[in-house]
Design a protein around this motif. Structure first.
Motif, short mmCIF file in Angstrom:
data_model
loop_
_atom_site.label_atom_id
_atom_site.label_comp_id
_atom_site.label_asym_id
_atom_site.label_seq_id
_atom_site.Cartn_x
_atom_site.Cartn_y
_atom_site.Cartn_z
N LEU A 254 0.82 -1.08 -0.15
CA LEU A 254 0.08 0.11 0.09
C LEU A 254 0.92 1.38 -0.27
CD1 LEU A 254 -2.83 -1.20 2.22
CD2 LEU A 254 -2.95 -1.03 -0.17
N ARG A 255 2.08 1.35 0.62
CA ARG A 255 2.89 2.28 0.55
C ARG A 255 3.35 2.55 -0.77
NH1 ARG A 255 5.69 0.32 5.00
NH2 ARG A 255 7.41 -0.35 3.70
N ALA A 256 3.70 1.46 -1.47
CA ALA A 256 4.17 1.47 -3.06
C ALA A 256 3.02 2.04 -3.80
CB ALA A 256 4.37 0.13 -3.47
N ILE A 257 2.10 1.54 -3.64
CA ILE A 257 0.85 2.32 -4.64
C ILE A 257 0.67 4.02 -4.25
CG2 ILE A 257 -1.27 1.39 -3.18
CD1 ILE A 257 -0.87 1.97 -7.04
N VAL A 258 0.76 4.14 -3.02
CA VAL A 258 0.48 5.53 -2.63
C VAL A 258 1.56 6.46 -3.03
CG1 VAL A 258 0.21 7.23 -0.57
CG2 VAL A 258 -1.08 4.95 -0.82
N GLU A 259 2.73 5.85 -2.96
CA GLU A 259 4.07 6.73 -3.37
C GLU A 259 4.05 6.65 -4.98
OE1 GLU A 259 6.84 4.65 -1.14
OE2 GLU A 259 6.24 5.60 0.58
N SER A 260 3.37 5.76 -5.83
CA SER A 260 3.77 5.66 -6.83
C SER A 260 2.52 6.05 -8.12
CB SER A 260 3.99 4.15 -7.52
OG SER A 260 5.08 3.81 -6.89
N TRP A 261 1.19 6.21 -7.60
CA TRP A 261 0.13 6.48 -8.42
C TRP A 261 0.21 7.77 -8.99
CZ3 TRP A 261 -3.56 10.17 -8.11
CH2 TRP A 261 -3.84 10.80 -6.73
N ALA A 262 0.87 8.87 -8.63
CA ALA A 262 0.80 10.02 -9.20
C ALA A 262 1.67 10.18 -10.32
CB ALA A 262 1.12 11.22 -8.21
N SER A 263 2.62 9.27 -10.39
CA SER A 263 3.59 9.42 -11.35
C SER A 263 3.59 8.40 -12.49
CB SER A 263 4.91 9.61 -10.92
OG SER A 263 5.36 8.28 -10.23
N ASP A 264 2.61 7.53 -12.35
CA ASP A 264 2.61 6.45 -13.42
C ASP A 264 0.97 6.16 -13.71
OD1 ASP A 264 1.88 3.50 -13.98
OD2 ASP A 264 4.03 3.39 -14.12
N PRO A 265 0.79 6.59 -15.13
CA PRO A 265 -0.46 6.55 -15.52
C PRO A 265 -1.45 5.28 -15.27
CG PRO A 265 1.15 7.30 -17.14
CD PRO A 265 1.78 6.93 -16.15
N GLN A 266 -0.47 4.04 -15.41
CA GLN A 266 -1.56 2.79 -15.36
C GLN A 266 -1.95 2.79 -13.70
OE1 GLN A 266 1.62 0.42 -16.93
NE2 GLN A 266 -0.08 -0.81 -17.32
N LEU A 267 -0.96 3.13 -12.80
CA LEU A 267 -1.27 2.99 -11.62
C LEU A 267 -2.01 3.97 -10.98
CD1 LEU A 267 2.43 2.05 -9.93
CD2 LEU A 267 0.55 0.50 -10.53
N ARG A 268 -2.28 5.22 -11.60
CA ARG A 268 -2.94 6.45 -11.27
C ARG A 268 -4.43 5.94 -11.38
NH1 ARG A 268 -3.28 11.77 -10.76
NH2 ARG A 268 -5.27 12.81 -11.59
N GLU A 269 -4.56 5.31 -12.69
CA GLU A 269 -6.12 4.83 -13.06
C GLU A 269 -6.36 3.78 -11.95
OE1 GLU A 269 -8.09 2.61 -16.87
OE2 GLU A 269 -6.31 3.66 -17.21
N LEU A 270 -5.63 2.72 -11.85
CA LEU A 270 -5.86 1.71 -10.95
C LEU A 270 -6.20 2.36 -9.40
CD1 LEU A 270 -5.66 -1.14 -9.84
CD2 LEU A 270 -3.28 -0.87 -8.93
N TRP A 271 -5.28 3.10 -8.86
CA TRP A 271 -5.74 3.61 -7.54
C TRP A 271 -6.83 4.71 -7.42
CZ3 TRP A 271 -4.90 1.51 -3.19
CH2 TRP A 271 -5.14 2.25 -1.94
N LEU A 272 -7.16 5.33 -8.39
CA LEU A 272 -8.34 6.25 -8.30
C LEU A 272 -9.55 5.20 -8.57
CD1 LEU A 272 -7.32 9.14 -10.61
CD2 LEU A 272 -7.40 9.09 -8.02
#
Length: 196
Positions: free
Chosen positions: A107-125
């Protein structure tokens, strides 16, 4: 003979990849990890990794989806409205704290990475929206709650929880004290919904 995706041995390889990523995230940030390091830690071939995941983001996404699924289970006492809402909120917040502690690295990884990676941003939002949507439905169905702009309030409470759980997972005081974390988040939810 070609292995199939539903072959138990192949499923074991997939789980080894996910376990290796999970373990590596305990020591390193997601952005500093390479696919080669995940492959080496899992003891699988590059072909095996790419058979299951198009990249490291997809492997992280699977771990995140699993954690979020557990989060929805933790929220059920309040969402089902089968007990006092204040007690159910406290139980859900405490279960959420346990979930974040168990899955802190992911969960730290997704919170720290979602803003800078479009795939992870879409996933986390999208994942966070599932919590907000569930809260909106529960709030709108609760005759005890009288608030305006339920979607904005639900989103605010959901994102506040994400941030405080993240701070706790990072060991940041005072939220590294589970009692303080649970008391604070419970107070925010109860005050916003029932004491306002």
């Amino acid at each position: 003979m070609t292995a199939r995706r539903d072959d138990p041995q192949q499923g074991e390889l997939r789980e080894r990849i996910l376990e290796a990523l999970h373990e590596l995230l305990r020591e390193r940030t997601f952005e500093t990890l390479s696919v080669a390091e995940i492959i080496a830690a899992a003891g699988v071939s590059r072909a095996s990794f790419y058979f299951y995941f198009p990249g490291k983001q997809a492997a992280l996404a699977e771990l995140v989806r699993r954690a979020v699924g557990q989060g929805h289970e933790a929220a059920q006492p309040w969402l089902q409205a089968e007990q006092d809402p204040r007690e159910a909120l406290r139980a859900g917040v405490d279960a959420g704290a346990e979930l974040w502690l168990r899955n802190a690295a992911v969960l730290r990884a997704i919170v720290e990475s979602w803003a800078s990676d479009p795939q992870l941003r879409e996933l986390w939002l999208a994942q966070m929206a599932t919590f907000t949507d569930a809260a909106v439905a529960r709030i709108e169905a609760d005759e005890q709650v009288r608030v305006e702009n339920v979607p904005a309030l639900a989103a605010s409470l959901t994102w506040t929880g994400e941030r405080l759980y993240y701070l706790a997972a990072c060991g940041v005081a005072p939220f590294d004290d589970r009692r303080v974390l649970v008391d604070t988040l419970t107070h925010l939810w109860v005050s916003a919904l029932y004491d306002g």
